[in-house]
Write a protein that holds these residues in place. Structure first.
Motif, PDB file in Angstrom:
ATOM      1  N   PHE A  19       0.944  -1.215   0.015  1.00 32.24           N
ATOM      2  CA  PHE A  19       0.082  -0.037  -0.055  1.00 32.24           C
ATOM      3  C   PHE A  19       0.725   1.129  -0.054  1.00 32.24           C
ATOM      4  O   PHE A  19       0.639   2.218  -0.790  1.00 32.24           O
ATOM      5  CB  PHE A  19      -0.926  -0.127   1.211  1.00 32.24           C
ATOM      6  CG  PHE A  19      -2.091  -1.057   1.303  1.00 32.24           C
ATOM      7  CD1 PHE A  19      -2.880  -0.883   0.389  1.00 32.24           C
ATOM      8  CD2 PHE A  19      -2.006  -2.031   2.174  1.00 32.24           C
ATOM      9  CE1 PHE A  19      -4.002  -1.965   0.277  1.00 32.24           C
ATOM     10  CE2 PHE A  19      -2.888  -3.037   2.212  1.00 32.24           C
ATOM     11  CZ  PHE A  19      -3.943  -2.967   1.309  1.00 32.24           C
ATOM     12  N   ASP A  20       1.745   1.211   0.703  1.00 33.37           N
ATOM     13  CA  ASP A  20       2.706   2.444   0.800  1.00 33.37           C
ATOM     14  C   ASP A  20       3.540   2.711  -0.353  1.00 33.37           C
ATOM     15  O   ASP A  20       3.779   3.743  -0.747  1.00 33.37           O
ATOM     16  CB  ASP A  20       3.583   2.318   2.128  1.00 33.37           C
ATOM     17  CG  ASP A  20       3.142   2.525   3.440  1.00 33.37           C
ATOM     18  OD1 ASP A  20       1.974   2.934   3.349  1.00 33.37           O
ATOM     19  OD2 ASP A  20       3.656   2.305   4.559  1.00 33.37           O
ATOM     20  N   VAL A  21       3.761   1.484  -1.112  1.00 37.30           N
ATOM     21  CA  VAL A  21       4.661   1.609  -2.543  1.00 37.30           C
ATOM     22  C   VAL A  21       3.812   2.338  -3.264  1.00 37.30           C
ATOM     23  O   VAL A  21       4.173   3.071  -4.110  1.00 37.30           O
ATOM     24  CB  VAL A  21       5.005   0.070  -2.940  1.00 37.30           C
ATOM     25  CG1 VAL A  21       5.534   0.266  -4.466  1.00 37.30           C
ATOM     26  CG2 VAL A  21       6.178  -0.319  -1.916  1.00 37.30           C
ATOM     27  N   LYS A  22       2.456   2.036  -3.418  1.00 37.45           N
ATOM     28  CA  LYS A  22       1.476   2.857  -4.185  1.00 37.45           C
ATOM     29  C   LYS A  22       1.346   4.218  -3.997  1.00 37.45           C
ATOM     30  O   LYS A  22       1.256   5.068  -4.816  1.00 37.45           O
ATOM     31  CB  LYS A  22       0.150   1.962  -4.221  1.00 37.45           C
ATOM     32  CG  LYS A  22      -0.071   0.729  -4.972  1.00 37.45           C
ATOM     33  CD  LYS A  22      -1.362   0.084  -4.701  1.00 37.45           C
ATOM     34  CE  LYS A  22      -1.294  -1.559  -5.239  1.00 37.45           C
ATOM     35  NZ  LYS A  22      -2.471  -2.206  -5.137  1.00 37.45           N
ATOM     36  N   ARG A  23       1.110   4.508  -2.678  1.00 36.73           N
ATOM     37  CA  ARG A  23       1.224   5.808  -2.366  1.00 36.73           C
ATOM     38  C   ARG A  23       2.539   6.515  -2.677  1.00 36.73           C
ATOM     39  O   ARG A  23       2.492   7.795  -3.374  1.00 36.73           O
ATOM     40  CB  ARG A  23       0.999   5.903  -0.733  1.00 36.73           C
ATOM     41  CG  ARG A  23      -0.333   5.673  -0.141  1.00 36.73           C
ATOM     42  CD  ARG A  23      -0.188   5.377   1.383  1.00 36.73           C
ATOM     43  NE  ARG A  23      -1.398   5.044   1.909  1.00 36.73           N
ATOM     44  CZ  ARG A  23      -1.528   3.968   2.477  1.00 36.73           C
ATOM     45  NH1 ARG A  23      -0.553   3.288   2.916  1.00 36.73           N
ATOM     46  NH2 ARG A  23      -2.698   3.329   2.817  1.00 36.73           N
ATOM     47  N   THR A  40       2.839   9.525  -5.667  1.00 37.48           N
ATOM     48  CA  THR A  40       3.313  11.146  -5.170  1.00 37.48           C
ATOM     49  C   THR A  40       4.326  11.307  -6.036  1.00 37.48           C
ATOM     50  O   THR A  40       4.402  12.642  -6.532  1.00 37.48           O
ATOM     51  CB  THR A  40       3.504  10.942  -3.496  1.00 37.48           C
ATOM     52  OG1 THR A  40       2.192  10.389  -3.006  1.00 37.48           O
ATOM     53  CG2 THR A  40       3.951  12.262  -3.239  1.00 37.48           C
ATOM     54  N   LEU A  41       5.276  10.447  -6.309  1.00 41.87           N
ATOM     55  CA  LEU A  41       6.649  10.680  -6.898  1.00 41.87           C
ATOM     56  C   LEU A  41       6.258  11.061  -8.386  1.00 41.87           C
ATOM     57  O   LEU A  41       6.522  12.119  -9.129  1.00 41.87           O
ATOM     58  CB  LEU A  41       7.470   9.415  -6.987  1.00 41.87           C
ATOM     59  CG  LEU A  41       8.549   9.477  -5.833  1.00 41.87           C
ATOM     60  CD1 LEU A  41       8.974   8.027  -5.729  1.00 41.87           C
ATOM     61  CD2 LEU A  41       9.559  10.512  -5.821  1.00 41.87           C
ATOM     62  N   HIS A  42       5.197  10.280  -9.035  1.00 40.36           N
ATOM     63  CA  HIS A  42       4.778  10.498 -10.364  1.00 40.36           C
ATOM     64  C   HIS A  42       4.059  11.881 -10.502  1.00 40.36           C
ATOM     65  O   HIS A  42       4.409  12.779 -11.350  1.00 40.36           O
ATOM     66  CB  HIS A  42       3.735   9.495 -10.793  1.00 40.36           C
ATOM     67  CG  HIS A  42       3.156   9.749 -12.134  1.00 40.36           C
ATOM     68  ND1 HIS A  42       4.025   9.531 -13.406  1.00 40.36           N
ATOM     69  CD2 HIS A  42       1.997   9.942 -12.634  1.00 40.36           C
ATOM     70  CE1 HIS A  42       3.223   9.568 -14.283  1.00 40.36           C
ATOM     71  NE2 HIS A  42       2.123   9.908 -13.961  1.00 40.36           N
ATOM     72  N   THR A  43       3.360  12.145  -9.356  1.00 38.77           N
ATOM     73  CA  THR A  43       2.488  13.862  -9.394  1.00 38.77           C
ATOM     74  C   THR A  43       3.845  14.919  -9.463  1.00 38.77           C
ATOM     75  O   THR A  43       3.689  15.840 -10.173  1.00 38.77           O
ATOM     76  CB  THR A  43       1.535  13.806  -8.184  1.00 38.77           C
ATOM     77  OG1 THR A  43       0.817  13.086  -8.605  1.00 38.77           O
ATOM     78  CG2 THR A  43       1.089  15.214  -8.201  1.00 38.77           C
ATOM     79  N   SER A  56      -0.592  11.751   3.502  1.00 36.19           N
ATOM     80  CA  SER A  56       0.007  12.873   3.836  1.00 36.19           C
ATOM     81  C   SER A  56       1.603  13.044   4.237  1.00 36.19           C
ATOM     82  O   SER A  56       2.154  13.795   3.798  1.00 36.19           O
ATOM     83  CB  SER A  56      -1.112  13.472   5.167  1.00 36.19           C
ATOM     84  OG  SER A  56      -0.713  14.789   5.357  1.00 36.19           O
ATOM     85  N   HIS A  57       1.957  12.106   5.059  1.00 27.15           N
ATOM     86  CA  HIS A  57       3.243  11.925   5.258  1.00 27.15           C
ATOM     87  C   HIS A  57       4.101  11.651   4.189  1.00 27.15           C
ATOM     88  O   HIS A  57       5.173  12.671   4.062  1.00 27.15           O
ATOM     89  CB  HIS A  57       3.257  10.736   6.401  1.00 27.15           C
ATOM     90  CG  HIS A  57       4.583  10.424   6.368  1.00 27.15           C
ATOM     91  ND1 HIS A  57       5.592  11.154   7.503  1.00 27.15           N
ATOM     92  CD2 HIS A  57       5.669   9.544   6.301  1.00 27.15           C
ATOM     93  CE1 HIS A  57       6.939  10.695   7.517  1.00 27.15           C
ATOM     94  NE2 HIS A  57       6.715   9.539   6.744  1.00 27.15           N
ATOM     95  N   PHE A  58       3.813  10.668   3.394  1.00 26.83           N
ATOM     96  CA  PHE A  58       4.606  10.489   2.271  1.00 26.83           C
ATOM     97  C   PHE A  58       4.472  11.797   1.100  1.00 26.83           C
ATOM     98  O   PHE A  58       5.679  12.143   0.745  1.00 26.83           O
ATOM     99  CB  PHE A  58       4.049   9.284   1.258  1.00 26.83           C
ATOM    100  CG  PHE A  58       4.590   8.017   2.185  1.00 26.83           C
ATOM    101  CD1 PHE A  58       5.977   7.837   2.629  1.00 26.83           C
ATOM    102  CD2 PHE A  58       3.538   7.069   2.356  1.00 26.83           C
ATOM    103  CE1 PHE A  58       6.257   6.734   3.245  1.00 26.83           C
ATOM    104  CE2 PHE A  58       3.955   5.998   3.264  1.00 26.83           C
ATOM    105  CZ  PHE A  58       5.254   5.565   3.470  1.00 26.83           C
ATOM    106  N   THR A  59       3.467  12.289   1.164  1.00 26.38           N
ATOM    107  CA  THR A  59       3.317  13.693   0.316  1.00 26.38           C
ATOM    108  C   THR A  59       4.318  14.674   0.898  1.00 26.38           C
ATOM    109  O   THR A  59       5.232  15.136   0.022  1.00 26.38           O
ATOM    110  CB  THR A  59       1.926  14.100   0.054  1.00 26.38           C
ATOM    111  OG1 THR A  59       1.135  13.211  -0.655  1.00 26.38           O
ATOM    112  CG2 THR A  59       1.913  15.367  -0.683  1.00 26.38           C
ATOM    113  N   ASP A  60       4.334  14.893   2.123  1.00 23.27           N
ATOM    114  CA  ASP A  60       5.198  15.954   2.803  1.00 23.27           C
ATOM    115  C   ASP A  60       6.615  15.616   2.557  1.00 23.27           C
ATOM    116  O   ASP A  60       7.298  16.296   2.207  1.00 23.27           O
ATOM    117  CB  ASP A  60       4.798  15.709   4.211  1.00 23.27           C
ATOM    118  CG  ASP A  60       5.347  16.950   5.068  1.00 23.27           C
ATOM    119  OD1 ASP A  60       5.610  18.169   4.391  1.00 23.27           O
ATOM    120  OD2 ASP A  60       5.835  16.755   6.023  1.00 23.27           O
ATOM    121  N   ILE A  61       7.046  14.339   2.781  1.00 21.94           N
ATOM    122  CA  ILE A  61       8.486  14.119   2.865  1.00 21.94           C
ATOM    123  C   ILE A  61       9.170  13.989   1.531  1.00 21.94           C
ATOM    124  O   ILE A  61      10.271  14.433   0.944  1.00 21.94           O
ATOM    125  CB  ILE A  61       8.826  12.894   3.777  1.00 21.94           C
ATOM    126  CG1 ILE A  61       8.150  11.484   3.066  1.00 21.94           C
ATOM    127  CG2 ILE A  61       8.407  12.978   5.143  1.00 21.94           C
ATOM    128  CD1 ILE A  61       8.700  10.246   3.715  1.00 21.94           C
TER     129      ILE A  61
END
Length: 172
Positions: free
Chosen positions: A49-53, A57-60, A155-160
Motif C-alpha cells: 500500500f505504501d509503495v503505491k502511495r 506521489t513521485l509521479h505527480t 499525507s506523510h509521504f506527500t510531505d516528505i
C-alpha cells in the motif's frame, strides 16, 4: 500571559524537525534528464500500500518538475525506507517511598505516553539508465507514529517526498 509565551516557545523548540540531505554526481548535467521510470522492486522496507502511495506521489511531483514517465527513461527511481524503534522520551513518572531515619525505601518508574514511535530513514535514488550509476540521492530522517491511518500515511509521504524533491535538480 508571560508563561504562555514561554510554554509555546518550549513546545516549539521541543518538536523534532526532519532534515533533507542530498548528494549528487557533480559531473552530471541534470538538464539532460527528462524522462524517468521506476525500478520493478521499488520500495524496499515499505508494504504494498505504501509503495503505491509513494509511486503515485513521485509521479505527480516529478510531472510538476517537467519530467515524464517513459518506458525507455533517462533515469530510474529507487525508494528505500528503513525503520527502527525510537526511544520514547515522553513518560509520566510514578514513585512511592518512605523517609524514615534508618534508611529509605523507594520505588519509581516511568509510564510511556503518546504511543510507539519509529525512526524513519526515507531514501530516494535516481540511477542513470544508460550507465546504471546513481546520479542523485535524497535522504530524509524523521520520527513517526507507528500506528497511522491510511490518510495520515498519504499525507506523510506527500510531505516528505516534496521536501526531498525540493533538492532536485541540484542548484550547485
Amino acid at each position: 500571559m508571560k508563561y504562555i509565551k514561554f510554554l509555546f516557545l518550549f513546545l516549539l523548540m521541543s518538536c523534532s524537525s526532519s532534515k533533507v540531505i542530498s548528494d549528487y554526481d557533480a559531473e552530471i548535467n541534470f538538464n539532460n534528464f527528462k524522462t524517468y521510470n521506476f525500478f520493478e522492486d521499488i520500495g524496499k522496507g515499505l508494504n504494498e500500500f505504501d509503495v503505491k502511495r509513494v509511486v503515485s506521489t513521485l509521479h505527480t511531483e516529478l510531472n510538476k518538475k517537467g519530467l515524464a514517465q517513459n518506458d525507455n527513461p533517462d533515469f530510474y527511481i529507487n525508494v528505500i525506507a528503513n525503520y527502527s524503534e525510537a526511544q520514547n522520551r515522553n513518560t509520566i513518572g510514578i514513585g512511592i517511598g518512605s523517609g524514615n531515619r534508618n534508611g529509605g525505601f523507594g520505588v519509581s518508574g516511568g509510564i510511556p505516553i503518546g504511543g510507539k514511535k519509529l525512526n524513519e530513514e526515507f531514501i530516494i535514488e535516481f540511477v542513470n539508465a544508460k550507465t546504471n550509476e546513481i546520479i542523485w540521492e535524497g535522504v530524509l530522517n524523521s520520527t513517526i507514529k507507528e500506528q497511522r491511518t491510511p490518510e495520515e500515511k498519504e499525507s506523510h509521504f506527500t510531505d516528505i517526498i516534496n521536501k526531498i524533491l525540493d533538492k532536485y535538480p541540484p542548484k550547485g
